[in-house]
Design an enzyme around this catalytic site. Structure first.
Site, short mmCIF file in Angstrom:
data_model
loop_
_atom_site.label_atom_id
_atom_site.label_comp_id
_atom_site.label_asym_id
_atom_site.label_seq_id
_atom_site.Cartn_x
_atom_site.Cartn_y
_atom_site.Cartn_z
N HIS A 19 0.83 -1.21 0.00
CA HIS A 19 0.00 0.00 0.00
C HIS A 19 0.86 1.27 0.00
O HIS A 19 0.36 2.35 -0.26
CB HIS A 19 -0.92 -0.02 1.22
CG HIS A 19 -2.32 0.46 0.95
ND1 HIS A 19 -2.92 0.48 -0.30
CD2 HIS A 19 -3.27 0.93 1.80
CE1 HIS A 19 -4.15 0.93 -0.20
NE2 HIS A 19 -4.39 1.23 1.06
N ASN A 67 -6.31 6.68 3.73
CA ASN A 67 -7.74 6.90 3.54
C ASN A 67 -8.18 8.35 3.68
O ASN A 67 -9.33 8.68 3.42
CB ASN A 67 -8.54 6.03 4.51
CG ASN A 67 -8.36 4.56 4.23
OD1 ASN A 67 -7.73 4.16 3.24
ND2 ASN A 67 -8.88 3.73 5.11
N ASP A 92 -0.82 2.41 -5.59
CA ASP A 92 -0.88 0.98 -5.85
C ASP A 92 -2.19 0.62 -6.54
O ASP A 92 -3.19 1.31 -6.39
CB ASP A 92 -0.75 0.20 -4.54
CG ASP A 92 -1.84 0.55 -3.54
OD1 ASP A 92 -1.96 1.74 -3.17
OD2 ASP A 92 -2.60 -0.35 -3.13
N ASN A 113 -9.35 3.59 -1.37
CA ASN A 113 -9.80 4.63 -0.44
C ASN A 113 -8.98 5.92 -0.51
O ASN A 113 -9.51 7.00 -0.26
CB ASN A 113 -9.84 4.09 0.99
CG ASN A 113 -10.96 3.10 1.18
OD1 ASN A 113 -12.00 3.19 0.54
ND2 ASN A 113 -10.75 2.13 2.04
#
Length: 186
Positions: A19, A67, A92, A113
């Site tokens: 991530h 997020n 990613d 997100n």
């Protein structure tokens, strides 16, 4: 001025995780161009500024966690009075195999997100993206997969993807049209 934002999560427990692909790409871009990051708490970001191929750039790693990336990026866009076309987001993508990149000029969040937050704060889906493949988790939970590290047999392909992503960004900074880059790198 061009702003390149790498998406990721801040903190040593997230270093080198899938991530944090966006962070890893902008880190490589910074090293290749002798730029150093510093934490700017009022902007909720790690920032590196300087010149790449004759163009002023601002590299950004939001410290808001993935997020809520838009909370950091929007004030920077406003502060520097940037046009959205002078922004590129690196992140990613589970729908691409490790080692592949895809450039896009617009689109939905696709379940990401960080992109969802950017769309919300920027008020548009029309911004440049460099998507770097991390592959799909198959039967593993998505959260555990994206917060996990690349397997040893994936590392070489990921390094090649980082090189391609950095190259595409450097060409964009140098003035190459994003549409041309999409044809070249996709």
């Amino acid at each position: 001025m061009k702003m390149i934002v790498g998406l990721g999560n801040i903190g040593p427990q997230y270093d080198e995780t899938r991530h944090n692909t966006g962070f890893m790409v902008v880190d490589r871009l910074a090293v290749d161009n002798q730029l150093s990051f510093k934490h700017v708490s009022k902007m909720e970001a790690m920032l590196a500024s300087g010149m790449i191929n004759g163009e002023k750039v601002l590299l950004v790693k939001p410290t808001t966690f993935m997020n809520d990336s838009g909370r950091s990026v929007r004030p920077l866009v406003d502060y520097y009075d940037l046009d959205i076309s002078d922004l590129v987001i690196v992140h990613d993508d589970m729908d691409l195999p490790v080692g592949k990149i895809r450039l896009k000029k617009k689109g939905s969040a696709g379940g990401h997100n960080g992109i969802k937050s950017l769309i919300s704060y920027l008020g548009t889906q029309h911004f440049n993206r460099v998507k770097v493949g991390i592959d799909h988790p198959n039967k593993q939970s998505v959260v555990n997969y994206v917060l996990g590290k690349f397997k040893p047999d994936q590392k070489e392909a990921f390094e090649q993807a980082k090189i391609s992503a950095v190259s595409s960004i450097e060409e964009w900074v140098s003035g190459k049209n994003f549409d041309q880059l999409m044809n070249e790198f996709n």
